[in-house]
Design a protein around this motif. Structure first.
Motif, PDB file in Angstrom:
ATOM      1  N   ASP A  23     -25.481 -37.640  11.043  1.00  0.00           N
ATOM      2  CA  ASP A  23     -25.845 -38.166   9.728  1.00  0.00           C
ATOM      3  C   ASP A  23     -24.645 -38.160   8.801  1.00  0.00           C
ATOM      4  O   ASP A  23     -24.482 -39.033   7.967  1.00  0.00           O
ATOM      5  CB  ASP A  23     -26.958 -37.316   9.108  1.00  0.00           C
ATOM      6  N   GLU A  24     -23.838 -37.127   8.931  1.00  0.00           N
ATOM      7  CA  GLU A  24     -22.710 -36.973   8.020  1.00  0.00           C
ATOM      8  C   GLU A  24     -21.569 -37.891   8.411  1.00  0.00           C
ATOM      9  O   GLU A  24     -20.892 -38.464   7.579  1.00  0.00           O
ATOM     10  CB  GLU A  24     -22.252 -35.505   8.096  1.00  0.00           C
ATOM     11  N   PHE A  25     -21.405 -38.058   9.706  1.00  0.00           N
ATOM     12  CA  PHE A  25     -20.199 -38.717  10.197  1.00  0.00           C
ATOM     13  C   PHE A  25     -20.393 -40.209  10.349  1.00  0.00           C
ATOM     14  O   PHE A  25     -19.477 -40.985  10.206  1.00  0.00           O
ATOM     15  CB  PHE A  25     -19.845 -38.092  11.548  1.00  0.00           C
ATOM     16  N   ILE A  26     -21.603 -40.617  10.667  1.00  0.00           N
ATOM     17  CA  ILE A  26     -21.872 -42.033  10.822  1.00  0.00           C
ATOM     18  C   ILE A  26     -22.730 -42.478   9.653  1.00  0.00           C
ATOM     19  O   ILE A  26     -23.761 -41.893   9.372  1.00  0.00           O
ATOM     20  CB  ILE A  26     -22.622 -42.326  12.132  1.00  0.00           C
ATOM     21  N   LEU A  27     -22.304 -43.481   8.960  1.00  0.00           N
ATOM     22  CA  LEU A  27     -23.048 -43.944   7.799  1.00  0.00           C
ATOM     23  C   LEU A  27     -24.363 -44.548   8.248  1.00  0.00           C
ATOM     24  O   LEU A  27     -24.408 -45.390   9.125  1.00  0.00           O
ATOM     25  CB  LEU A  27     -22.221 -44.983   7.051  1.00  0.00           C
ATOM     26  N   THR A  28     -25.449 -44.085   7.642  1.00  0.00           N
ATOM     27  CA  THR A  28     -26.745 -44.602   8.055  1.00  0.00           C
ATOM     28  C   THR A  28     -27.135 -45.840   7.250  1.00  0.00           C
ATOM     29  O   THR A  28     -27.900 -46.662   7.708  1.00  0.00           O
ATOM     30  CB  THR A  28     -27.829 -43.524   7.870  1.00  0.00           C
ATOM     31  N   ALA A  29     -26.586 -45.945   6.019  1.00  0.00           N
ATOM     32  CA  ALA A  29     -26.911 -47.121   5.217  1.00  0.00           C
ATOM     33  C   ALA A  29     -26.247 -48.345   5.810  1.00  0.00           C
ATOM     34  O   ALA A  29     -25.147 -48.267   6.331  1.00  0.00           O
ATOM     35  CB  ALA A  29     -26.411 -46.905   3.796  1.00  0.00           C
ATOM     36  N   ALA A  30     -26.948 -49.463   5.738  1.00  0.00           N
ATOM     37  CA  ALA A  30     -26.342 -50.703   6.221  1.00  0.00           C
ATOM     38  C   ALA A  30     -25.148 -51.034   5.346  1.00  0.00           C
ATOM     39  O   ALA A  30     -25.203 -50.879   4.129  1.00  0.00           O
ATOM     40  CB  ALA A  30     -27.351 -51.833   6.155  1.00  0.00           C
ATOM     41  N   VAL A 156     -11.347 -50.476   5.274  1.00  0.00           N
ATOM     42  CA  VAL A 156     -12.242 -50.289   4.130  1.00  0.00           C
ATOM     43  C   VAL A 156     -13.709 -50.495   4.508  1.00  0.00           C
ATOM     44  O   VAL A 156     -14.587 -50.320   3.675  1.00  0.00           O
ATOM     45  CB  VAL A 156     -11.866 -51.231   2.961  1.00  0.00           C
ATOM     46  N   GLY A 157     -14.002 -50.863   5.740  1.00  0.00           N
ATOM     47  CA  GLY A 157     -15.388 -51.018   6.188  1.00  0.00           C
ATOM     48  C   GLY A 157     -15.919 -49.682   6.708  1.00  0.00           C
ATOM     49  O   GLY A 157     -15.419 -48.612   6.350  1.00  0.00           O
ATOM     50  N   ARG A 158     -16.931 -49.757   7.558  1.00  0.00           N
ATOM     51  CA  ARG A 158     -17.538 -48.521   8.093  1.00  0.00           C
ATOM     52  C   ARG A 158     -16.521 -47.701   8.871  1.00  0.00           C
ATOM     53  O   ARG A 158     -16.470 -46.486   8.760  1.00  0.00           O
ATOM     54  CB  ARG A 158     -18.722 -48.857   9.013  1.00  0.00           C
ATOM     55  N   ALA A 159     -15.712 -48.376   9.680  1.00  0.00           N
ATOM     56  CA  ALA A 159     -14.698 -47.641  10.449  1.00  0.00           C
ATOM     57  C   ALA A 159     -13.707 -46.967   9.502  1.00  0.00           C
ATOM     58  O   ALA A 159     -13.249 -45.849   9.752  1.00  0.00           O
ATOM     59  CB  ALA A 159     -13.975 -48.584  11.408  1.00  0.00           C
ATOM     60  N   GLY A 160     -13.390 -47.644   8.407  1.00  0.00           N
ATOM     61  CA  GLY A 160     -12.475 -47.068   7.432  1.00  0.00           C
ATOM     62  C   GLY A 160     -13.051 -45.839   6.758  1.00  0.00           C
ATOM     63  O   GLY A 160     -12.339 -44.873   6.482  1.00  0.00           O
ATOM     64  N   GLN A 161     -14.368 -45.891   6.518  1.00  0.00           N
ATOM     65  CA  GLN A 161     -14.987 -44.719   5.897  1.00  0.00           C
ATOM     66  C   GLN A 161     -14.973 -43.536   6.856  1.00  0.00           C
ATOM     67  O   GLN A 161     -14.797 -42.383   6.444  1.00  0.00           O
ATOM     68  CB  GLN A 161     -16.409 -45.067   5.464  1.00  0.00           C
ATOM     69  N   LEU A 162     -15.131 -43.825   8.146  1.00  0.00           N
ATOM     70  CA  LEU A 162     -15.017 -42.740   9.122  1.00  0.00           C
ATOM     71  C   LEU A 162     -13.573 -42.234   9.193  1.00  0.00           C
ATOM     72  O   LEU A 162     -13.330 -41.026   9.276  1.00  0.00           O
ATOM     73  CB  LEU A 162     -15.486 -43.219  10.507  1.00  0.00           C
ATOM     74  N   LEU A 163     -12.614 -43.142   9.133  1.00  0.00           N
ATOM     75  CA  LEU A 163     -11.213 -42.710   9.143  1.00  0.00           C
ATOM     76  C   LEU A 163     -10.934 -41.804   7.942  1.00  0.00           C
ATOM     77  O   LEU A 163     -10.239 -40.789   8.067  1.00  0.00           O
ATOM     78  CB  LEU A 163     -10.274 -43.922   9.126  1.00  0.00           C
ATOM     79  N   ASP A 164     -11.486 -42.149   6.781  1.00  0.00           N
ATOM     80  CA  ASP A 164     -11.310 -41.289   5.602  1.00  0.00           C
ATOM     81  C   ASP A 164     -11.833 -39.879   5.881  1.00  0.00           C
ATOM     82  O   ASP A 164     -11.226 -38.886   5.483  1.00  0.00           O
ATOM     83  CB  ASP A 164     -12.055 -41.877   4.393  1.00  0.00           C
ATOM     84  N   ALA A 169     -10.913 -34.211   7.202  1.00  0.00           N
ATOM     85  CA  ALA A 169     -11.091 -33.064   8.097  1.00  0.00           C
ATOM     86  C   ALA A 169      -9.748 -32.430   8.456  1.00  0.00           C
ATOM     87  O   ALA A 169      -9.669 -31.250   8.786  1.00  0.00           O
ATOM     88  CB  ALA A 169     -11.836 -33.500   9.364  1.00  0.00           C
ATOM     89  N   MET A 170      -8.687 -33.218   8.377  1.00  0.00           N
ATOM     90  CA  MET A 170      -7.341 -32.696   8.662  1.00  0.00           C
ATOM     91  C   MET A 170      -6.745 -32.001   7.444  1.00  0.00           C
ATOM     92  O   MET A 170      -5.612 -31.517   7.490  1.00  0.00           O
ATOM     93  CB  MET A 170      -6.407 -33.846   9.083  1.00  0.00           C
ATOM     94  N   GLY A 171      -7.483 -31.963   6.344  1.00  0.00           N
ATOM     95  CA  GLY A 171      -6.970 -31.322   5.137  1.00  0.00           C
ATOM     96  C   GLY A 171      -6.115 -32.240   4.304  1.00  0.00           C
ATOM     97  O   GLY A 171      -5.344 -31.776   3.457  1.00  0.00           O
ATOM     98  N   LEU A 172      -6.234 -33.545   4.532  1.00  0.00           N
ATOM     99  CA  LEU A 172      -5.430 -34.513   3.784  1.00  0.00           C
ATOM    100  C   LEU A 172      -6.351 -35.479   3.031  1.00  0.00           C
ATOM    101  O   LEU A 172      -7.544 -35.576   3.326  1.00  0.00           O
ATOM    102  CB  LEU A 172      -4.548 -35.327   4.742  1.00  0.00           C
ATOM    103  N   ALA A 173      -5.778 -36.209   2.094  1.00  0.00           N
ATOM    104  CA  ALA A 173      -6.484 -37.301   1.417  1.00  0.00           C
ATOM    105  C   ALA A 173      -5.878 -38.610   1.900  1.00  0.00           C
ATOM    106  O   ALA A 173      -4.722 -38.647   2.331  1.00  0.00           O
ATOM    107  CB  ALA A 173      -6.328 -37.180  -0.092  1.00  0.00           C
ATOM    108  N   ARG A 174      -6.666 -39.660   1.813  1.00  0.00           N
ATOM    109  CA  ARG A 174      -6.178 -40.988   2.228  1.00  0.00           C
ATOM    110  C   ARG A 174      -4.874 -41.337   1.511  1.00  0.00           C
ATOM    111  O   ARG A 174      -4.000 -41.965   2.083  1.00  0.00           O
ATOM    112  CB  ARG A 174      -7.275 -42.023   1.912  1.00  0.00           C
ATOM    113  N   GLU A 175      -4.748 -40.914   0.254  1.00  0.00           N
ATOM    114  CA  GLU A 175      -3.562 -41.247  -0.538  1.00  0.00           C
ATOM    115  C   GLU A 175      -2.301 -40.552  -0.026  1.00  0.00           C
ATOM    116  O   GLU A 175      -1.193 -40.875  -0.434  1.00  0.00           O
ATOM    117  CB  GLU A 175      -3.767 -40.846  -2.010  1.00  0.00           C
ATOM    118  N   GLN A 176      -2.449 -39.568   0.860  1.00  0.00           N
ATOM    119  CA  GLN A 176      -1.284 -38.837   1.365  1.00  0.00           C
ATOM    120  C   GLN A 176      -0.712 -39.431   2.649  1.00  0.00           C
ATOM    121  O   GLN A 176       0.338 -39.001   3.114  1.00  0.00           O
ATOM    122  CB  GLN A 176      -1.654 -37.364   1.615  1.00  0.00           C
ATOM    123  N   VAL A 177      -1.434 -40.381   3.243  1.00  0.00           N
ATOM    124  CA  VAL A 177      -0.967 -40.971   4.505  1.00  0.00           C
ATOM    125  C   VAL A 177      -0.711 -42.459   4.282  1.00  0.00           C
ATOM    126  O   VAL A 177      -0.989 -42.983   3.204  1.00  0.00           O
ATOM    127  CB  VAL A 177      -2.011 -40.763   5.628  1.00  0.00           C
TER     128      VAL A 177
END
Ligand code: SF4
Length: 304
Positions: A23-30, A156-164, A169-177
């Motif tokens: 539930d947390e890792f895969i977005l359930t909303a369309a 920026v789509g669903r895959a992007g939200q999972l990448l975020d 989880a690695m202790g980083l923010a998207r803005e740092q990579v």
């Protein structure tokens, strides 16, 4: 000592898996469906540009002649198409932040105007990539999808939200990579109907051959410590090895580029594309093990 490390690894993995349930890792909303946008640039299929004559239409895997210089070895040669800001930098030295920013902006402008391959005629927006110019870690996927084509931004789509979430989880923010793709324009299975969802495909060998100089220049400009190749297409292109993703995973490789010389050694590691993790949630634990290898190299601590 070794037992302590193993215990810590097992604990991190356990915590990660507990926190990142489906539930947390895969977005359930369309996902929000963007309104269909037809680019004024779109052209009938029979008027799409052909590959430039004389271009290489296959990905070259054998690069045994190439080598990465040692950190102290000055480099003097730059390819003719190198951005002016790169050429102005001291040869063999990592660029300053302002030089990197200028070089990446110049490259992004070139990419936005590029029509070197047929994808340039069917895209809405080119997607050069984005992120921190001083990033130690860079993620490289295969190409933009539906959402990225409309926003001009990578992942920026669903895959992007999972990448975020993976980055967090690695202790980083998207803005740092820094996040980019091998191909900068949206490869579609049916380019005549760009409004269709599920119309994505991986870039083919010819498109990769046309576009790869851009990702190579971005890597050389940013000069991160580690590049993570997301998925088999990016991994095979950048590691220059035709093996399957499962054969390439689990180890670091020295990165060798075709068109530019790196000012210092960069390593690359392959893992699953987030879109593949959405389709196969069972692979997440293996992806997390890959990311933990990167974290160990960069001295990062898990956010959990
Ligand atoms: S995919 Fe790359 S080479 Fe092809 S048009 Fe876009 S930027 Fe140019």
């Amino acid at each position: 000592m070794a037992q302590d490390s193993l215990r810590r690894l097992a604990s991190d993995l356990k915590n990660f898996l507990a926190a990142q349930d489906e539930d947390e890792f895969i977005l359930t909303a369309a996902p929000k469906r963007a309104a269909a946008v037809v680019s004024p640039k779109r052209q009938p299929a029979d008027s799409l540009p052909q590959m430039p004559e004389g271009e290489t239409l296959t990905v070259e895997f054998a690069r045994a002649h190439q080598r990465i210089p040692s950190a102290s070895e000055p480099q003097t040669e730059l390819p003719a198409n190198t951005p002016a800001a790169v050429q102005a930098a001291k040869p063999g030295a990592v660029m300053t932040s302002s030089q990197k920013t200028a070089a990446l902006a110049e490259l992004a402008e070139t990419i936005k105007n590029c029509t070197r391959c047929p994808l340039g005629a069917t895209r809405i927006h080119a997607v050069p990539g984005e992120g921190n110019v001083e990033a130690e870690l860079m993620f490289v996927g295969e190409g933009p999808g539906f959402d990225e084509d409309r926003q001009g931004r990578p992942f920026v789509g669903r895959a992007g939200q999972l990448l975020d979430k993976m980055i967090a989880a690695m202790g980083l923010a998207r803005e740092q990579v820094f996040i980019a793709n091998i191909a900068k324009c949206h490869p579609m299975t049916d380019p005549l109907h760009p409004e269709k969802h599920g119309n994505d495909r991986a870039p083919n060998a010819g498109e990769i051959a046309c576009c790869r100089k851009y990702i190579e220049q971005q890597i050389a400009i940013i000069c991160p410590k580690i590049v993570v190749a997301l998925g088999g297409v990016a991994a095979k292109a950048l590691i220059a090895d035709a093996k399957s993703l499962s054969a390439l995973r689990g180890k670091f490789y020295d990165l060798h580029l075709d068109s530019v010389t790196l000012p210092r050694p960069v390593q690359i590691l392959a893992t699953f594309h987030p879109a593949a993790l959405l389709r196969n949630p069972g692979w997440k634990k293996d992806a997390w093990l890959d990311l933990q290898m990167v974290m160990a190299k960069l001295g990062l601590k898990s956010a959990k």
